[in-house]
Design an enzyme around this catalytic site. Structure first.
Site, PDB file in Angstrom:
ATOM      1  N   ASN A  66     -29.591 -32.506 -24.224  1.00  0.00           N
ATOM      2  CA  ASN A  66     -30.517 -31.596 -23.536  1.00  0.00           C
ATOM      3  C   ASN A  66     -29.876 -31.112 -22.248  1.00  0.00           C
ATOM      4  O   ASN A  66     -28.730 -31.452 -21.947  1.00  0.00           O
ATOM      5  CB  ASN A  66     -31.861 -32.302 -23.279  1.00  0.00           C
ATOM      6  CG  ASN A  66     -31.657 -33.564 -22.455  1.00  0.00           C
ATOM      7  OD1 ASN A  66     -31.246 -33.501 -21.313  1.00  0.00           O
ATOM      8  ND2 ASN A  66     -31.916 -34.713 -23.065  1.00  0.00           N
TER       9      ASN A  66
ATOM     10  N   ASP B 118     -35.667 -37.794 -27.642  1.00  0.00           N
ATOM     11  CA  ASP B 118     -36.726 -38.477 -28.391  1.00  0.00           C
ATOM     12  C   ASP B 118     -36.310 -38.763 -29.828  1.00  0.00           C
ATOM     13  O   ASP B 118     -36.865 -39.647 -30.469  1.00  0.00           O
ATOM     14  CB  ASP B 118     -37.999 -37.617 -28.375  1.00  0.00           C
ATOM     15  CG  ASP B 118     -38.758 -37.813 -27.079  1.00  0.00           C
ATOM     16  OD1 ASP B 118     -38.878 -38.974 -26.634  1.00  0.00           O
ATOM     17  OD2 ASP B 118     -39.213 -36.817 -26.477  1.00  0.00           O
TER      18      ASP B 118
ATOM     19  N   ASP C 237     -39.000 -45.585 -27.089  1.00  0.00           N
ATOM     20  CA  ASP C 237     -39.508 -45.103 -25.792  1.00  0.00           C
ATOM     21  C   ASP C 237     -39.153 -46.183 -24.753  1.00  0.00           C
ATOM     22  O   ASP C 237     -39.789 -47.247 -24.705  1.00  0.00           O
ATOM     23  CB  ASP C 237     -41.020 -44.884 -25.868  1.00  0.00           C
ATOM     24  CG  ASP C 237     -41.557 -44.215 -24.597  1.00  0.00           C
ATOM     25  OD1 ASP C 237     -41.075 -44.547 -23.493  1.00  0.00           O
ATOM     26  OD2 ASP C 237     -42.461 -43.363 -24.718  1.00  0.00           O
TER      27      ASP C 237
HETATM   28  O1  PMT Z   1     -31.017 -34.036 -14.431  1.00  0.00           O
HETATM   29  P1  PMT Z   1     -31.492 -32.732 -13.819  1.00  0.00           P
HETATM   30  O2  PMT Z   1     -30.682 -31.547 -14.300  1.00  0.00           O
HETATM   31  O3  PMT Z   1     -31.571 -32.802 -12.331  1.00  0.00           O
HETATM   32  O4  PMT Z   1     -32.972 -32.473 -14.344  1.00  0.00           O
HETATM   33  C1  PMT Z   1     -34.013 -33.263 -13.900  1.00  0.00           C
HETATM   34  C2  PMT Z   1     -35.056 -33.557 -14.993  1.00  0.00           C
HETATM   35  C3  PMT Z   1     -35.761 -32.257 -15.393  1.00  0.00           C
HETATM   36  C4  PMT Z   1     -34.368 -34.151 -16.238  1.00  0.00           C
HETATM   37  C5  PMT Z   1     -36.060 -34.601 -14.395  1.00  0.00           C
HETATM   38  O5  PMT Z   1     -36.660 -34.054 -13.245  1.00  0.00           O
HETATM   39  C6  PMT Z   1     -37.139 -34.978 -15.390  1.00  0.00           C
HETATM   40  O6  PMT Z   1     -38.164 -34.344 -15.520  1.00  0.00           O
HETATM   41  N1  PMT Z   1     -36.900 -36.092 -16.148  1.00  0.00           N
HETATM   42  C7  PMT Z   1     -37.740 -36.562 -17.239  1.00  0.00           C
HETATM   43  C8  PMT Z   1     -37.302 -35.907 -18.533  1.00  0.00           C
HETATM   44  C9  PMT Z   1     -38.091 -36.407 -19.743  1.00  0.00           C
HETATM   45  O7  PMT Z   1     -37.503 -36.972 -20.632  1.00  0.00           O
HETATM   46  O8  PMT Z   1     -39.376 -36.226 -19.642  1.00  0.00           O
HETATM   47  P2  PMT Z   1     -40.454 -36.656 -20.836  1.00  0.00           P
HETATM   48  O9  PMT Z   1     -41.738 -36.068 -20.394  1.00  0.00           O
HETATM   49  O10 PMT Z   1     -39.909 -36.288 -22.178  1.00  0.00           O
HETATM   50  O11 PMT Z   1     -40.501 -38.240 -20.739  1.00  0.00           O
HETATM   51  C10 PMT Z   1     -41.440 -38.929 -19.921  1.00  0.00           C
HETATM   52  C11 PMT Z   1     -40.781 -40.144 -19.329  1.00  0.00           C
HETATM   53  O12 PMT Z   1     -40.448 -41.058 -20.374  1.00  0.00           O
HETATM   54  C12 PMT Z   1     -39.503 -39.863 -18.582  1.00  0.00           C
HETATM   55  O13 PMT Z   1     -39.454 -40.672 -17.404  1.00  0.00           O
HETATM   56  C13 PMT Z   1     -38.406 -40.275 -19.549  1.00  0.00           C
HETATM   57  O14 PMT Z   1     -37.260 -40.779 -18.840  1.00  0.00           O
HETATM   58  C14 PMT Z   1     -39.073 -41.380 -20.335  1.00  0.00           C
HETATM   59  N2  PMT Z   1     -38.633 -41.492 -21.736  1.00  0.00           N
HETATM   60  C15 PMT Z   1     -38.696 -40.413 -22.563  1.00  0.00           C
HETATM   61  C16 PMT Z   1     -38.316 -40.540 -23.880  1.00  0.00           C
HETATM   62  C17 PMT Z   1     -37.852 -41.802 -24.331  1.00  0.00           C
HETATM   63  N3  PMT Z   1     -37.469 -41.949 -25.606  1.00  0.00           N
HETATM   64  N4  PMT Z   1     -37.814 -42.837 -23.514  1.00  0.00           N
HETATM   65  C18 PMT Z   1     -38.203 -42.715 -22.220  1.00  0.00           C
HETATM   66  O15 PMT Z   1     -38.162 -43.672 -21.457  1.00  0.00           O
END
Ligand code: PMT
Length: 405
Positions: A208, A277, A304
């Protein structure tokens, strides 16, 4: 920014590394500091005051007496500022400071200085090994000076060894800690950053747009505030923040293993990583060949990470990010509850100045008890500081509640 609104006095003494002090000024000014430079006569043999005047936007102070000098400047300068940096500090200057001499403007300023001092020695390797220099430094350390040891490498005299002025970035980082409240001192933080790479065949992977900027900013600012930081990072081209333990990983499963390993000893986890994911169900052993009009790749769900570790968080605080392209608060609130988090940083990512790759970000802090806090557009370092502002008092309160706390 740690230096916003701060005043720094930079003392420059006479060594070849005086030219590197110009870069220190540039970086400090870039971080928002007002920098006043004081040069010794020997320093002026190596670099013109005009260089520092142009970079700091302020007159350089050089003399105790004569035209252009201000009455009582030697007393006032070291008290008006938030911190003093001496870079480079020669063996001669170190000796004078240790002996309490004041025979020029810089040494006199230092006799009257009351603010925290960072001393950055730079000299020939034999001078550095001389016991008298070490004894002088020990005396200054015992009086509360912070000493940043010189780096090893090629020296101006042709020798190779210790004596080089550390890189300006490192000097600024050490100085930042002098002007930053150490409200995370003793706290152990795990921070994640960057994307994951999910391999499809030996040359291709799913990923990503995360660059790691947000997570690296959190790690850097947490370290500045005194935390012991482990940064678990997916592939990123960013330089590792100084003083931070970096654990590089590639895939979501590698990130899970690294986070689980370091979570036990941590007080808090902040997950800014953009974790894939899904991953390809199988990894082709050889490169997939061109030929078919349609190629179907079957994907399976990754673990996750946040949900897995937050389920057994105990007294640890767990902070997640939510990268959203719509229904920001509803989706972030759902993730906050479903993943058992203490705070979620709701991040709208479909705009150029926020989210992925930008140097700035605009987020909403969403916690269990308090109303949402919408932050304006700011640098990722400022966002990191606001997250840490939320975290620091809560970690301190938890430590107080512990037996013997
Ligand atoms: O790295 P940059 O270019 O500075 O960009 C920053 C960013 C946009 C990546 C950052 O600010 C951000 O939003 N990070 C979270 C990205 C994400 O995966 O969001 P999500 O809504 O899909 O996931 C929610 C949370 O669960 C996140 O904290 C993620 O780290 C975590 N997660 C997600 C999927 C997974 N399989 N395991 C996880 O732990």
């Amino acid at each position: 920014m740690s230096f916003a609104g701060k005043q720094v006095l930079l003392g420059v003494s006479g060594g070849i590394a005086a030219y590197k002090a110009a870069e220190v000024v540039r970086r400090l000014v870039g971080e928002g500091a007002r920098v006043k430079v004081v040069m010794t006569a020997a320093a002026r043999e190596f670099v013109q005051p005009l260089t520092f005047e142009a970079l700091s936007g302020q007159p350089v102070a050089c003399r105790l007496f004569g035209p252009g000098t201000q009455p009582l400047e030697h007393v006032a300068l070291g008290q008006e500022v938030d911190a003093v940096i001496i870079a480079p500090a020669t063996a001669n200057l170190i000796g004078k400071l240790a002996a309490g001499l004041g025979d020029d403007l810089l040494t006199t300023v230092m006799l009257a200085a009351t603010r925290p001092v960072l001393l950055c020695p730079a000299m020939n390797d034999r001078m550095w090994d001389n016991p008298v220099v070490r004894e002088n430094l020990d005396r200054l350390s015992a009086r509360g000076y912070q000493v940043l040891p010189p780096a090893s490498g090629d020296l101006a005299c042709g020798a190779v060894g210790p004596g080089r002025l550390p890189e300006p970035e490192l000097i600024v980082e050490a100085a930042a800690r002098l002007v930053t409240p150490q409200d995370l001192a003793g706290a152990r933080l795990v921070v994640t950053a960057g994307p994951t790479h999910e391999d499809l065949d030996p040359v291709r992977f799913l990923t990503n747009r995360s660059t790691g900027k947000m997570g690296y900013a959190v790690a850097k600012m947490a370290r500045r505030r005194g935390a012991v930081v482990t940064l678990v990072t997916g592939p990123s081209s960013l330089a590792a923040p100084h003083g931070v333990e970096v654990v590089p990983v590639r895939s979501a499963r590698e990130m899970l293993a690294a986070v689980e390993k370091h979570f036990d000893a941590a007080d808090a986890l902040i997950m800014a990583a953009a974790v894939g994911d899904y991953r390809p169900e199988s990894l082709a052993e050889t490169k997939l060949k061109r030929g078919k009009d349609h190629l179907e790749v079957s994907l399976v769900q990754n673990p996750d990470i946040l949900k897995a570790v937050a389920a057994r968080k105990g007294r640890r605080l767990v902070v997640g990010f939510a990268a959203e392209t719509g229904a920001l608060l509803a989706e972030a609130g759902r993730k906050l509850r479903e993943k058992n988090l203490d705070l979620i940083v709701a991040n709208e990512v479909n705009r150029p100045d926020a989210g992925f790759a930008a140097d700035t970000n605009e987020v909403v802090l969403l916690s269990r008890q308090e109303p949402p806090v919408a932050l304006p557009l700011m640098s990722k370092e400022e966002v990191a500081d606001r997250i840490l502002d939320w975290l620091a008092p809560r970690l301190a309160a938890r430590r107080q509640e512990e037996p013997g706390g």
